[in-house]
Design a protein around this motif. Structure first.
Motif, PDB file in Angstrom:
ATOM      1  N   LEU A  67       0.828  -1.208   0.000  1.00  0.00           N
ATOM      2  CA  LEU A  67       0.000   0.000   0.000  1.00  0.00           C
ATOM      3  C   LEU A  67       0.864   1.261   0.000  1.00  0.00           C
ATOM      4  CD1 LEU A  67      -2.705   1.480   0.223  1.00  0.00           C
ATOM      5  CD2 LEU A  67      -2.515   1.241   2.689  1.00  0.00           C
ATOM      6  N   VAL A  68       1.927   1.268   0.786  1.00  0.00           N
ATOM      7  CA  VAL A  68       2.831   2.425   0.842  1.00  0.00           C
ATOM      8  C   VAL A  68       3.503   2.605  -0.514  1.00  0.00           C
ATOM      9  CG1 VAL A  68       4.896   3.372   1.938  1.00  0.00           C
ATOM     10  CG2 VAL A  68       3.148   2.243   3.327  1.00  0.00           C
ATOM     11  N   LEU A  70       2.271   1.698  -3.440  1.00  0.00           N
ATOM     12  CA  LEU A  70       1.227   2.199  -4.337  1.00  0.00           C
ATOM     13  C   LEU A  70       1.038   3.704  -4.149  1.00  0.00           C
ATOM     14  CD1 LEU A  70      -1.194   1.636  -6.321  1.00  0.00           C
ATOM     15  CD2 LEU A  70      -2.592   1.428  -4.256  1.00  0.00           C
ATOM     16  N   MET A  71       0.984   4.153  -2.896  1.00  0.00           N
ATOM     17  CA  MET A  71       0.793   5.578  -2.627  1.00  0.00           C
ATOM     18  C   MET A  71       1.990   6.394  -3.102  1.00  0.00           C
ATOM     19  SD  MET A  71      -1.166   5.425   1.030  1.00  0.00           S
ATOM     20  CE  MET A  71      -1.576   7.162   1.061  1.00  0.00           C
ATOM     21  N   SER A  85      10.763   1.636   2.957  1.00  0.00           N
ATOM     22  CA  SER A  85       9.728   2.201   2.085  1.00  0.00           C
ATOM     23  C   SER A  85      10.281   3.232   1.109  1.00  0.00           C
ATOM     24  CB  SER A  85       8.607   2.829   2.921  1.00  0.00           C
ATOM     25  OG  SER A  85       9.089   3.926   3.670  1.00  0.00           O
ATOM     26  N   GLN A 106     -14.806  -0.229   7.735  1.00  0.00           N
ATOM     27  CA  GLN A 106     -14.781   0.153   6.333  1.00  0.00           C
ATOM     28  C   GLN A 106     -15.873   1.174   6.013  1.00  0.00           C
ATOM     29  OE1 GLN A 106     -14.895  -3.176   3.681  1.00  0.00           O
ATOM     30  NE2 GLN A 106     -14.298  -1.950   1.922  1.00  0.00           N
ATOM     31  N   ALA A 122     -11.263   6.198   4.361  1.00  0.00           N
ATOM     32  CA  ALA A 122     -10.334   5.790   3.307  1.00  0.00           C
ATOM     33  C   ALA A 122     -10.732   6.394   1.957  1.00  0.00           C
ATOM     34  CB  ALA A 122     -10.313   4.275   3.195  1.00  0.00           C
ATOM     35  N   VAL A 126      -7.785   4.186  -2.991  1.00  0.00           N
ATOM     36  CA  VAL A 126      -6.719   3.493  -2.264  1.00  0.00           C
ATOM     37  C   VAL A 126      -7.296   2.213  -1.659  1.00  0.00           C
ATOM     38  CG1 VAL A 126      -5.057   3.643  -0.373  1.00  0.00           C
ATOM     39  CG2 VAL A 126      -5.540   5.652  -1.769  1.00  0.00           C
ATOM     40  N   PRO A 127      -6.767   1.041  -2.056  1.00  0.00           N
ATOM     41  CA  PRO A 127      -7.331  -0.233  -1.605  1.00  0.00           C
ATOM     42  C   PRO A 127      -6.907  -0.634  -0.200  1.00  0.00           C
ATOM     43  CG  PRO A 127      -5.449  -0.628  -3.024  1.00  0.00           C
ATOM     44  CD  PRO A 127      -5.646   0.866  -2.981  1.00  0.00           C
ATOM     45  N   ALA A 128      -7.326   0.148   0.804  1.00  0.00           N
ATOM     46  CA  ALA A 128      -7.010  -0.207   2.188  1.00  0.00           C
ATOM     47  C   ALA A 128      -8.009   0.428   3.118  1.00  0.00           C
ATOM     48  CB  ALA A 128      -5.606   0.260   2.554  1.00  0.00           C
TER      49      ALA A 128
END
Length: 128
Positions: A67-68, A70-71, A85, A106, A122, A126-128
């Motif tokens: 996720l990090v 991706l961001m 990271s 969620q 969220a 962003v998939p989290a």
């Protein structure tokens, strides 16, 4: 001759700025231009976890997670020197301390002790 003096002055100025940034960063000075904390110059110092209080700002390095990455790839996080990271450390306010109850659900904002934290739903992209 003027071009040569200008070139020497420009290189000298760039070296001076680079040295000042490096020395300032080593001394704990941080420039913040993100929206995670008020913009400006901050002084960061090491402290024990037990000394951290709600509302204080802390410097954190996001962990090495997909996720990090991706961001960072999308430009939400700037490149930097966080081990693993490879992004810039973030200045974040402390919202919860030991003993607090945190709820993540969620589509809902994060709550601490039943109080919703602003800007914590969220992002749909962003998939989290």
């Amino acid at each position: 001759m003027k071009d040569r003096r200008f070139g020497i002055a420009a290189v000298s100025l760039a070296a001076l700025i680079g040295a000042a940034i490096t020395i300032g960063n080593t001394a704990g000075l941080r420039l913040n231009f993100t929206d995670s904390a008020p913009h400006g110059l901050w002084f960061v110092r090491a402290t024990g976890e037990s000394a951290i209080k709600r509302g204080e700002l802390v410097e954190v390095c996001p962990p090495e997670l997909p996720l990090v990455r991706l961001m960072a790839d999308r430009g939400y996080l700037s490149p930097g020197d966080c081990a693993g990271s490879g992004v810039t450390p973030l200045l974040k306010p402390v919202s919860a301390v030991p003993g607090d109850t945190i709820r993540l659900q969620q589509g809902q904002p994060v709550t601490v002790n039943g109080v919703a934290l602003p800007n914590t739903v969220a992002m749909p992209a962003v998939p989290a």
